[in-house]
Design a protein around this motif. Structure first.
Motif, PDB file in Angstrom:
ATOM      1  N   SER A  98     -12.858   2.605 -11.039  1.00 14.80           N
ATOM      2  CA  SER A  98     -13.897   2.473 -10.023  1.00 14.80           C
ATOM      3  C   SER A  98     -15.269   2.869 -10.570  1.00 14.80           C
ATOM      4  CB  SER A  98     -13.552   3.341  -8.814  1.00 14.80           C
ATOM      5  OG  SER A  98     -14.603   3.318  -7.869  1.00 14.80           O
ATOM      6  N   GLU A  99     -15.336   4.026 -11.202  1.00  8.04           N
ATOM      7  CA  GLU A  99     -16.620   4.559 -11.642  1.00  8.04           C
ATOM      8  C   GLU A  99     -17.135   3.910 -12.922  1.00  8.04           C
ATOM      9  OE1 GLU A  99     -16.819   8.841 -11.635  1.00  8.04           O
ATOM     10  OE2 GLU A  99     -15.465   8.981  -9.916  1.00  8.04           O
ATOM     11  N   VAL A 100     -16.234   3.529 -13.817  1.00  5.08           N
ATOM     12  CA  VAL A 100     -16.666   2.957 -15.092  1.00  5.08           C
ATOM     13  C   VAL A 100     -16.852   1.444 -15.004  1.00  5.08           C
ATOM     14  CG1 VAL A 100     -16.060   2.648 -17.528  1.00  5.08           C
ATOM     15  CG2 VAL A 100     -15.558   4.819 -16.393  1.00  5.08           C
ATOM     16  N   PHE A 101     -15.957   0.766 -14.287  1.00  9.07           N
ATOM     17  CA  PHE A 101     -15.994  -0.697 -14.249  1.00  9.07           C
ATOM     18  C   PHE A 101     -16.211  -1.278 -12.845  1.00  9.07           C
ATOM     19  CE2 PHE A 101     -13.035   0.237 -17.894  1.00  9.07           C
ATOM     20  CZ  PHE A 101     -13.964  -0.048 -18.883  1.00  9.07           C
ATOM     21  N   ASP A 102     -16.451  -0.399 -11.876  1.00 12.10           N
ATOM     22  CA  ASP A 102     -16.668  -0.850 -10.499  1.00 12.10           C
ATOM     23  C   ASP A 102     -15.519  -1.727 -10.024  1.00 12.10           C
ATOM     24  OD1 ASP A 102     -18.049  -0.955  -8.089  1.00 12.10           O
ATOM     25  OD2 ASP A 102     -19.143  -2.770  -8.644  1.00 12.10           O
ATOM     26  N   ARG A 103     -14.295  -1.321 -10.361  1.00 11.63           N
ATOM     27  CA  ARG A 103     -13.093  -2.077  -9.989  1.00 11.63           C
ATOM     28  C   ARG A 103     -12.348  -1.320  -8.899  1.00 11.63           C
ATOM     29  NH1 ARG A 103     -10.410  -6.228 -12.288  1.00 11.63           N
ATOM     30  NH2 ARG A 103      -8.252  -6.536 -11.604  1.00 11.63           N
ATOM     31  N   ASP A 104     -12.048  -1.984  -7.799  1.00 12.64           N
ATOM     32  CA  ASP A 104     -11.361  -1.377  -6.666  1.00 12.64           C
ATOM     33  C   ASP A 104      -9.851  -1.496  -6.841  1.00 12.64           C
ATOM     34  OD1 ASP A 104     -10.607  -0.304  -4.260  1.00 12.64           O
ATOM     35  OD2 ASP A 104     -11.470  -1.892  -3.010  1.00 12.64           O
ATOM     36  N   SER A 105      -9.257  -0.485  -7.446  1.00 16.36           N
ATOM     37  CA  SER A 105      -7.827  -0.425  -7.722  1.00 16.36           C
ATOM     38  C   SER A 105      -7.424  -1.468  -8.771  1.00 16.36           C
ATOM     39  CB  SER A 105      -7.010  -0.591  -6.440  1.00 16.36           C
ATOM     40  OG  SER A 105      -5.642  -0.254  -6.660  1.00 16.36           O
ATOM     41  N   LEU A 106      -6.123  -1.671  -8.942  1.00 17.57           N
ATOM     42  CA  LEU A 106      -5.627  -2.493 -10.041  1.00 17.57           C
ATOM     43  C   LEU A 106      -5.994  -3.956  -9.906  1.00 17.57           C
ATOM     44  CD1 LEU A 106      -2.028  -0.982 -10.453  1.00 17.57           C
ATOM     45  CD2 LEU A 106      -4.214  -0.153 -11.356  1.00 17.57           C
ATOM     46  N   ASP A 107      -5.942  -4.469  -8.704  1.00 17.49           N
ATOM     47  CA  ASP A 107      -6.210  -5.895  -8.495  1.00 17.49           C
ATOM     48  C   ASP A 107      -7.670  -6.188  -8.192  1.00 17.49           C
ATOM     49  OD1 ASP A 107      -6.346  -4.793  -5.958  1.00 17.49           O
ATOM     50  OD2 ASP A 107      -5.136  -6.373  -5.006  1.00 17.49           O
ATOM     51  N   GLY A 108      -8.492  -5.147  -8.108  1.00 13.83           N
ATOM     52  CA  GLY A 108      -9.896  -5.339  -7.775  1.00 13.83           C
ATOM     53  C   GLY A 108     -10.154  -5.477  -6.296  1.00 13.83           C
ATOM     54  N   HIS A 109      -9.094  -5.406  -5.488  1.00  9.23           N
ATOM     55  CA  HIS A 109      -9.215  -5.586  -4.045  1.00  9.23           C
ATOM     56  C   HIS A 109      -8.516  -4.468  -3.273  1.00  9.23           C
ATOM     57  CE1 HIS A 109     -10.980  -9.600  -4.525  1.00  9.23           C
ATOM     58  NE2 HIS A 109     -10.088  -9.802  -5.475  1.00  9.23           N
ATOM     59  N   GLY A 110      -8.475  -3.282  -3.855  1.00  8.63           N
ATOM     60  CA  GLY A 110      -7.952  -2.125  -3.131  1.00  8.63           C
ATOM     61  C   GLY A 110      -6.446  -2.014  -3.069  1.00  8.63           C
ATOM     62  N   MET A 111      -5.740  -2.589  -4.029  1.00 10.25           N
ATOM     63  CA  MET A 111      -4.273  -2.548  -4.020  1.00 10.25           C
ATOM     64  C   MET A 111      -3.752  -1.127  -3.852  1.00 10.25           C
ATOM     65  SD  MET A 111      -1.732  -3.828  -7.062  1.00 10.25           S
ATOM     66  CE  MET A 111       0.046  -3.664  -6.941  1.00 10.25           C
ATOM     67  N   ARG A 112      -2.774  -0.955  -2.972  1.00 12.76           N
ATOM     68  CA  ARG A 112      -2.131   0.339  -2.770  1.00 12.76           C
ATOM     69  C   ARG A 112      -1.414   0.771  -4.042  1.00 12.76           C
ATOM     70  NH1 ARG A 112      -0.803   3.107   1.755  1.00 12.76           N
ATOM     71  NH2 ARG A 112      -1.522   1.384   3.054  1.00 12.76           N
ATOM     72  N   LEU A 113      -1.450   2.062  -4.338  1.00 14.13           N
ATOM     73  CA  LEU A 113      -0.814   2.602  -5.534  1.00 14.13           C
ATOM     74  C   LEU A 113       0.439   3.384  -5.150  1.00 14.13           C
ATOM     75  CD1 LEU A 113      -3.979   3.857  -7.473  1.00 14.13           C
ATOM     76  CD2 LEU A 113      -2.761   1.691  -7.735  1.00 14.13           C
ATOM     77  N   ASN A 114       1.575   2.809  -5.470  1.00 14.27           N
ATOM     78  CA  ASN A 114       2.856   3.450  -5.178  1.00 14.27           C
ATOM     79  C   ASN A 114       3.515   3.894  -6.480  1.00 14.27           C
ATOM     80  OD1 ASN A 114       2.643   2.894  -2.395  1.00 14.27           O
ATOM     81  ND2 ASN A 114       3.476   0.843  -2.700  1.00 14.27           N
TER      82      ASN A 114
END
Length: 408
Positions: free
Chosen positions: A110-126
């Protein structure tokens, strides 16, 4: 978001290490290695079924975390929720380590690449801990993270290494971007991306420069009884370990040492965990040549190249892309681009078209001098930039044609 093409179980422990342990004199070590190999083989067979449920895990939630406890079982559906995003810390340290590791990796992207989770769209992390009995591995299965406890003799809890956690989660990033096919060179690139960004997450958490970093993967998952340094070394591929127990690290650090293996499970899908040493070394060299924090310029160059890659991208194509991206991000002939050029050359890969491009620049200057005047250096730079852009477009078109050709 690019279509997902990777349908595989991505494990941190290479199969050649587990196979070596089948010859160990300790029955407990042999049995644990055998169970790990068998369990992983079974999981690969179930992968196509599990992919049907991946969309549920991908629902946007800004990367909210849930950690579940398998209680040494192998059926994820029966695992018990042990910690959630809004819940308190657990009494189980493996649960808390997994929770924090997922959070650190999420924050890094998020902070380095402005990416929202793994898929870039807020994917839930289980994530699931305490998987199986003495399971010597951790893996990403396309929708969630799973950690074993290790055999307690050689390997310990796989949640103990932040770079292992980040390595596995980066397989998810790769799956949702380039979708690098998990075999031969594209598969080795897939593994290398996870090693590179796994190491960068560890460096980012510890605020280490490229010079200060150890560039090792998995240093904390070995018990004190084992003399290995790590599973892999980006700084010195082939020297991560060398012992009677684990054998000798087989990773090459140069294309002249590339290992040709069968493209099947027995051959590690063409040596994906082995030949990844070559692009790993290239990143290490680029990062240390550039200096400073490796997640800055080097990390951004590699990330941009990953986003521009295709499922069939090989070493040469990826090297060319990093060179072009370094020019676009930091300027043609910049120190960053020259560091990238030198890094790939040092592992036996020459960037395509660079010689002809340099020759064009020289001819342009000679022609200008021959006409009795000096051409404005800014004009020369602009023309070179235009040539670089044209080369980038041609490289992308060629990669697209190769991809389409392989699909027919």
């Amino acid at each position: 978001m690019r279509a997902r093409s990777c349908r595989c179980i991505n494990c941190i422990t290479p199969p050649h290490v587990l196979k070596k342990l089948l010859d160990n004199s300790d029955a407990r070590v042999r049995d644990a290695a055998l169970r790990t190999l068998l369990a992983t083989s079974r999981l690969r067979g179930e992968r196509s079924v599990r992919s049907l449920f991946a969309s549920a895990a991908a629902a946007s939630s800004h990367g909210r975390r849930t950690i579940s406890d398998c209680s040494n079982g192998t059926f994820l559906a029966t695992a018990t929720v042990a910690r959630t995003e809004d819940g308190p810390a657990a009494n189980d340290e493996a649960v808390n380590r997994a929770f924090e590791g997922l959070g650190d990796t999420r924050a890094f992207y998020s902070e380095v690449f402005d990416r929202d989770s793994l898929d870039g769209h807020g994917m839930r992390l289980n994530a699931y801990v305490h998987y199986g009995s003495e399971y010597n591995n951790a893996f990403w299965n396309g929708s969630e993270m799973v950690f074993g406890d290790g055999d307690g003799v050689l390997f310990t809890d796989f949640t103990k290494s932040i770079d292992v956690i980040a390595h596995e989660l980066t397989h998810g990033v790769t799956e949702f971007t380039a979708g690098l096919q998990y075999h031969n060179q594209s598969g080795a690139l897939n593994e290398s991306m996870s090693d590179v960004f796994g190491s960068l997450v560890k460096q980012w958490v510890n605020k280490q420069t490229a010079v200060q970093a150890d560039w090792l993967i998995g240093t904390d998952i070995f018990t004190p009884a084992i003399g290995a340094d790590a599973l892999r070394s980006l700084k010195e591929p082939g020297k991560a370990y060398n012992s009677p127990t684990l054998g000798r690290d087989p990773q090459p650090d140069h294309m002249s040492k590339y290992v040709n293996l069968p493209d099947n499970d027995a051959g590690d899908n063409g040596g994906v965990h082995i030949n990844s040493g070559i692009p790993n070394k290239a990143f290490y060299l680029a990062a240390t040549n550039i200096g400073g924090f490796a997640w800055e310029a080097p990390g951004h160059i590699w990330y941009a190249a990953l986003l521009a890659s295709t499922p069939s991208t090989d070493f040469q194509e990826f090297a060319d892309t990093t060179y072009l991206k370094s020019g676009q991000l930091y300027g043609t002939h910049s120190a960053e681009q020259q560091a990238v050029l030198s890094a790939w050359k040092d592992v036996g890969i020459r960037i395509s078209g660079v010689q002809s491009l340099a020759g064009t620049s020289t001819r342009m200057r000679r022609q200008a001098n021959g006409n009795g005047h000096d051409e404005d250096p800014a004009d020369v730079a602009r023309k070179i930039e235009q040539l670089s852009a044209q080369l980038a477009m041609l490289s992308k078109e060629v990669a697209g044609l190769k991809s389409r050709g392989k699909s027919h």
